[in-house]
Write an enzyme that holds these catalytic residues in place. Structure first.
Site, PDB file in Angstrom:
ATOM      1  CG  PHE A 230     -13.490   2.319   2.168  1.00  0.00           C
ATOM      2  CD1 PHE A 230     -13.483   1.263   1.214  1.00  0.00           C
ATOM      3  CD2 PHE A 230     -14.630   3.337   1.817  1.00  0.00           C
ATOM      4  CE1 PHE A 230     -14.564   0.608   0.436  1.00  0.00           C
ATOM      5  CE2 PHE A 230     -15.929   2.607   1.002  1.00  0.00           C
ATOM      6  CZ  PHE A 230     -15.660   1.535   0.370  1.00  0.00           C
TER       7      PHE A 230
ATOM      8  CB  SER B 227      -8.068  -7.697   4.423  1.00  0.00           C
ATOM      9  OG  SER B 227      -6.955  -8.227   3.422  1.00  0.00           O
TER      10      SER B 227
ATOM     11  CE1 TYR C 180      -4.449  -3.282   5.926  1.00  0.00           C
ATOM     12  CE2 TYR C 180      -3.957  -5.584   5.101  1.00  0.00           C
ATOM     13  CZ  TYR C 180      -4.774  -4.369   4.935  1.00  0.00           C
ATOM     14  OH  TYR C 180      -6.132  -3.953   4.416  1.00  0.00           O
TER      15      TYR C 180
ATOM     16  CE  LYS D 102      -8.003  -2.984   6.945  1.00  0.00           C
ATOM     17  NZ  LYS D 102      -8.989  -2.085   6.867  1.00  0.00           N
TER      18      LYS D 102
ATOM     19  N   GLY E 185       6.132 -14.032   3.717  1.00  0.00           N
ATOM     20  CA  GLY E 185       5.053 -13.890   4.122  1.00  0.00           C
ATOM     21  C   GLY E 185       3.928 -14.345   3.066  1.00  0.00           C
TER      22      GLY E 185
HETATM   23  P1  NAD Z   1      -6.214   3.351  -0.330  1.00  0.00           P
HETATM   24  O1  NAD Z   1      -5.148   3.779   0.551  1.00  0.00           O
HETATM   25  O2  NAD Z   1      -6.324   3.805  -1.638  1.00  0.00           O
HETATM   26  O3  NAD Z   1      -7.442   4.255   0.352  1.00  0.00           O
HETATM   27  C1  NAD Z   1      -7.508   4.456   1.656  1.00  0.00           C
HETATM   28  C2  NAD Z   1      -7.703   5.726   1.926  1.00  0.00           C
HETATM   29  O4  NAD Z   1      -7.915   6.305   3.498  1.00  0.00           O
HETATM   30  C3  NAD Z   1      -6.656   6.788   1.325  1.00  0.00           C
HETATM   31  O5  NAD Z   1      -7.463   7.607   0.374  1.00  0.00           O
HETATM   32  C4  NAD Z   1      -6.077   7.564   2.560  1.00  0.00           C
HETATM   33  O6  NAD Z   1      -5.710   8.858   2.257  1.00  0.00           O
HETATM   34  C5  NAD Z   1      -7.409   7.296   3.491  1.00  0.00           C
HETATM   35  N1  NAD Z   1      -6.889   7.548   4.841  1.00  0.00           N
HETATM   36  C6  NAD Z   1      -5.934   6.826   5.694  1.00  0.00           C
HETATM   37  N2  NAD Z   1      -5.806   7.029   6.841  1.00  0.00           N
HETATM   38  C7  NAD Z   1      -6.722   8.021   7.074  1.00  0.00           C
HETATM   39  C8  NAD Z   1      -7.113   8.711   8.184  1.00  0.00           C
HETATM   40  N3  NAD Z   1      -6.398   8.685   9.309  1.00  0.00           N
HETATM   41  N4  NAD Z   1      -8.116   9.527   8.134  1.00  0.00           N
HETATM   42  C9  NAD Z   1      -8.800   9.880   6.826  1.00  0.00           C
HETATM   43  N5  NAD Z   1      -8.567   9.206   5.754  1.00  0.00           N
HETATM   44  C10 NAD Z   1      -7.294   8.225   5.852  1.00  0.00           C
HETATM   45  O7  NAD Z   1      -6.755   1.863  -0.051  1.00  0.00           O
HETATM   46  P2  NAD Z   1      -7.664   0.991  -0.723  1.00  0.00           P
HETATM   47  O8  NAD Z   1      -7.142  -0.259  -1.723  1.00  0.00           O
HETATM   48  O9  NAD Z   1      -8.785   1.720  -1.418  1.00  0.00           O
HETATM   49  O10 NAD Z   1      -8.338   0.431   0.514  1.00  0.00           O
HETATM   50  C11 NAD Z   1      -9.544   0.734   1.492  1.00  0.00           C
HETATM   51  C12 NAD Z   1      -9.805  -0.009   2.460  1.00  0.00           C
HETATM   52  O11 NAD Z   1      -9.614  -1.277   1.771  1.00  0.00           O
HETATM   53  C13 NAD Z   1      -8.371  -0.111   3.411  1.00  0.00           C
HETATM   54  O12 NAD Z   1      -9.283  -0.265   4.682  1.00  0.00           O
HETATM   55  C14 NAD Z   1      -7.726  -1.311   3.139  1.00  0.00           C
HETATM   56  O13 NAD Z   1      -7.084  -1.981   4.216  1.00  0.00           O
HETATM   57  C15 NAD Z   1      -8.931  -2.345   2.719  1.00  0.00           C
HETATM   58  N6  NAD Z   1      -8.693  -3.468   1.994  1.00  0.00           N
HETATM   59  C16 NAD Z   1      -7.871  -3.195   0.716  1.00  0.00           C
HETATM   60  C17 NAD Z   1      -7.287  -4.083  -0.086  1.00  0.00           C
HETATM   61  C18 NAD Z   1      -6.599  -3.814  -1.361  1.00  0.00           C
HETATM   62  O14 NAD Z   1      -6.115  -5.074  -1.987  1.00  0.00           O
HETATM   63  N7  NAD Z   1      -6.492  -2.835  -2.016  1.00  0.00           N
HETATM   64  C19 NAD Z   1      -7.590  -5.632   0.093  1.00  0.00           C
HETATM   65  C20 NAD Z   1      -8.466  -5.725   1.488  1.00  0.00           C
HETATM   66  C21 NAD Z   1      -9.055  -4.772   2.286  1.00  0.00           C
HETATM   67  C1  WQD Z   2      -0.413 -11.058  -5.555  1.00  0.00           C
HETATM   68  C2  WQD Z   2       0.748 -12.212  -6.157  1.00  0.00           C
HETATM   69  C3  WQD Z   2       2.594 -12.193  -5.198  1.00  0.00           C
HETATM   70  C4  WQD Z   2       3.712  -8.295  -6.693  1.00  0.00           C
HETATM   71  C5  WQD Z   2      -2.011  -8.078  -0.806  1.00  0.00           C
HETATM   72  C6  WQD Z   2      -2.370  -8.070   0.865  1.00  0.00           C
HETATM   73  C7  WQD Z   2      -3.700  -8.406   1.342  1.00  0.00           C
HETATM   74  C8  WQD Z   2      -4.621  -7.616   0.372  1.00  0.00           C
HETATM   75  C9  WQD Z   2      -4.477  -7.553  -1.026  1.00  0.00           C
HETATM   76  C10 WQD Z   2      -5.206  -5.641   1.650  1.00  0.00           C
HETATM   77  C11 WQD Z   2       1.076 -12.799  -5.092  1.00  0.00           C
HETATM   78  C12 WQD Z   2       2.824 -11.777  -6.602  1.00  0.00           C
HETATM   79  C13 WQD Z   2       3.309  -9.340  -6.462  1.00  0.00           C
HETATM   80  C14 WQD Z   2       5.045  -8.341  -7.594  1.00  0.00           C
HETATM   81  C15 WQD Z   2       4.355 -10.606  -7.859  1.00  0.00           C
HETATM   82  N1  WQD Z   2      -4.845  -6.154   0.918  1.00  0.00           N
HETATM   83  N2  WQD Z   2       3.583 -10.565  -6.872  1.00  0.00           N
HETATM   84  N3  WQD Z   2       5.471  -9.392  -8.222  1.00  0.00           N
HETATM   85  O1  WQD Z   2       0.022 -10.553  -1.594  1.00  0.00           O
HETATM   86  O2  WQD Z   2      -2.157 -11.574  -2.497  1.00  0.00           O
HETATM   87  O3  WQD Z   2      -2.480  -9.619  -0.995  1.00  0.00           O
HETATM   88  O4  WQD Z   2      -3.139  -7.037  -1.271  1.00  0.00           O
HETATM   89  O5  WQD Z   2      -5.933  -6.053   2.674  1.00  0.00           O
HETATM   90  O6  WQD Z   2      -3.785  -8.158   2.576  1.00  0.00           O
HETATM   91  O7  WQD Z   2      -1.333  -9.120   1.349  1.00  0.00           O
HETATM   92  O8  WQD Z   2      -1.572  -9.266  -3.250  1.00  0.00           O
HETATM   93  O9  WQD Z   2      -1.017  -7.785  -5.426  1.00  0.00           O
HETATM   94  O10 WQD Z   2       0.786  -8.263  -3.415  1.00  0.00           O
HETATM   95  O11 WQD Z   2       0.311 -10.209  -4.862  1.00  0.00           O
HETATM   96  O12 WQD Z   2       4.986 -11.874  -8.073  1.00  0.00           O
HETATM   97  O13 WQD Z   2       5.715  -7.385  -7.877  1.00  0.00           O
HETATM   98  O14 WQD Z   2       1.579 -11.625  -7.140  1.00  0.00           O
HETATM   99  O15 WQD Z   2       3.789 -13.001  -4.833  1.00  0.00           O
HETATM  100  O16 WQD Z   2       1.354 -14.533  -5.510  1.00  0.00           O
HETATM  101  P1  WQD Z   2      -1.331 -10.416  -1.957  1.00  0.00           P
HETATM  102  P2  WQD Z   2      -0.176  -8.808  -4.146  1.00  0.00           P
END
Ligand code: NAD
Ligand code: WQD
Length: 344
Positions: A83, A127, A151, A155, A296
């Site tokens: 993660f 993602s 970002y 991925k 974006g």
């Molecule tokens: P998060 O930031 O809550 O969790 C990531 C954790 O990784 C954090 O606790 C951070 O301290 C730790 N971390 C970062 N760099 C590190 C390093 N170099 N060494 C050790 N620990 C480190 O984020 P999350 O939302 O729980 O996301 C987890 C994973 O899922 C990430 O890889 C993220 O890219 C991916 N992801 C998240 C989302 C989302 O919307 N939340 C969507 C798609 C993918």
């Molecule tokens: C959702 C919708 C915004 C904030 C992101 C990353 C994606 C993945 C998940 C990691 C959109 C709208 C948002 C606000 C708004 N993460 N919005 N006002 O952009 O779909 O995805 O998180 O991998 O890579 O890009 O999620 O929650 O930012 O936005 O209107 O203050 O809400 O425009 O339509 P997004 P989001």
């Protein structure tokens, strides 16, 4: 048979903390590491309250090969869920080097360490961002891949690296899980998403408006090609997502090979639909302003989740009302996140 031992990197983060509980519920044991770049050590206390065994947690950075070696020397790890990453799309544009170093550099260091210790099963947090601007909806796994931010690029590079590794070394197996939009929190309200500073994502922004920390939501764009003009996404309960990781690990541990799957519900929900569902769940009004599009952003993004069901038997079970109710419980019980307890 002893319970499988799973290393979670980024273990105290939002998705990993929920996954920790789901893995233990599925009969696995957890070793956790995190450098606390974006999380709090107080998560461990909350996990302990929820019955988790956090005794194998240690503070470590995935870019530190020596620290990783010591973790693998101490524990006979069967598989890793990776993660640990930086995840703020806007920040990645401003700080590309930090994102590539952490997300790509961290993955390489981890894979090299796993190779040295003959641990060759990995679940990778990918993602929906790897689909760029989706060509067709719902999005299938065989859609074209592209990215719109550093970002996203990290991925996609991670996925490509793993695909190349799988081709070169058949002894490896990997589950590439493409998450859509994780929201919600554990039903206890003890763990949840705790963004630092101004939330980038919709749900934590909405919950902070509801609790009175921010005056109003800005809705980014009301002229999209969607039913109500606001962006449509596939919001997914973090508990369902956590259970998806348990299913993916069972698949890898059973020696069934590698897979790449979407983890989403398949339902597209607009910003305004989410706001209304949240108002119903919380009983709080969410004032909002319609403002310009966020650069974006795409109109719509939602999964075809059928492959995950076919291969893993996994399906999201919780609906938008549950996502909102659980996000609200977490935020209202912890108005200042984990910092409300003891600062961080
Ligand atoms: P998060 O930031 O809550 O969790 C990531 C954790 O990784 C954090 O606790 C951070 O301290 C730790 N971390 C970062 N760099 C590190 C390093 N170099 N060494 C050790 N620990 C480190 O984020 P999350 O939302 O729980 O996301 C987890 C994973 O899922 C990430 O890889 C993220 O890219 C991916 N992801 C998240 C989302 C989302 O919307 N939340 C969507 C798609 C993918
Ligand atoms: C959702 C919708 C915004 C904030 C992101 C990353 C994606 C993945 C998940 C990691 C959109 C709208 C948002 C606000 C708004 N993460 N919005 N006002 O952009 O779909 O995805 O998180 O991998 O890579 O890009 O999620 O929650 O930012 O936005 O209107 O203050 O809400 O425009 O339509 P997004 P989001």
């Amino acid at each position: 048979m002893t319970a499988p031992l799973i290393l979670l990197t980024g273990a105290t983060g939002y998705i990993a903390s929920h996954t920790w509980l789901a893995l233990e519920a599925a009969g696995m044991r957890v070793v956790g590491i995190d450098n606390f770049a974006n999380s709090s050590a107080l998560v461990l206390e909350r996990l302990r309250q929820l019955g988790a065994d956090v005794s194998r947690f240690e503070q470590a950075d995935v870019r530190d090969a020596g620290a990783l070696d010591r973790v693998f020397e101490r524990h006979p790890i069967d598989a890793v869920v990776h993660f640990a990453a930086l995840k703020a799309v806007g920040e990645s544009t401003a700080q590309p080097l930090a994102y590539y170093a952490n997300n790509v550099g961290g993955l390489i260091t981890l894979l090299e360490t796993m190779q040295r210790h003959a641990c060759r099963r990995i679940v990778f947090s990918s993602s929906a961002t790897v689909y760029g601007k989706p060509e067709r909806l719902p999005i299938r796994e065989d859609s074209a891949l592209s990215t719109t931010s550093p970002y996203g690029a990290t991925k996609l590079i991670g996925e490509n690296l793993l695909r190349d590794l799988l081709k070169a070394e058949p002894s490896w197996s990997a589950a590439l899980l493409r998450y859509f939009n994780p929201v919600g929190a554990h039903e206890s309200g003890l763990i949840g998403e705790d963004p630092r500073g101004t939330p980038n994502n919709l749900m934590p922004y909405v919950t902070q408006v509801a609790v009175g920390k921010r005056p109003a939501l800005q809705v980014f764009g009301s002229d999209y090609d969607t039913p109500d003009g606001t962006g449509v996404r596939d919001y997914l309960h973090v508990q369902d997502l956590a259970e998806g990781h348990a299913a993916a690990l069972s698949y890898l541990l059973a020696g069934k090979g590698s897979l790449t799957v979407n983890l989403g519900t398949g339902n597209g929900v607009s910003v305004l639909e989410l706001v209304r569902a949240f108002e119903r769940a919380s009983g709080r009004p969410i004032p909002y302003q319609l403002v310009a599009r966020r650069p974006g952003d795409v109109d719509s993004c939602y999964a075809d989740p059928s492959l995950a069901h076919e291969l893993l038997g996994w399906r999201a079970r919780r609906d938008v009302d549950a996502m909102c109710a659980d996000s609200w419980r977490w935020q209202s019980m912890n108005p200042n996140g984990y910092a409300g307890e003891a600062g961080r």
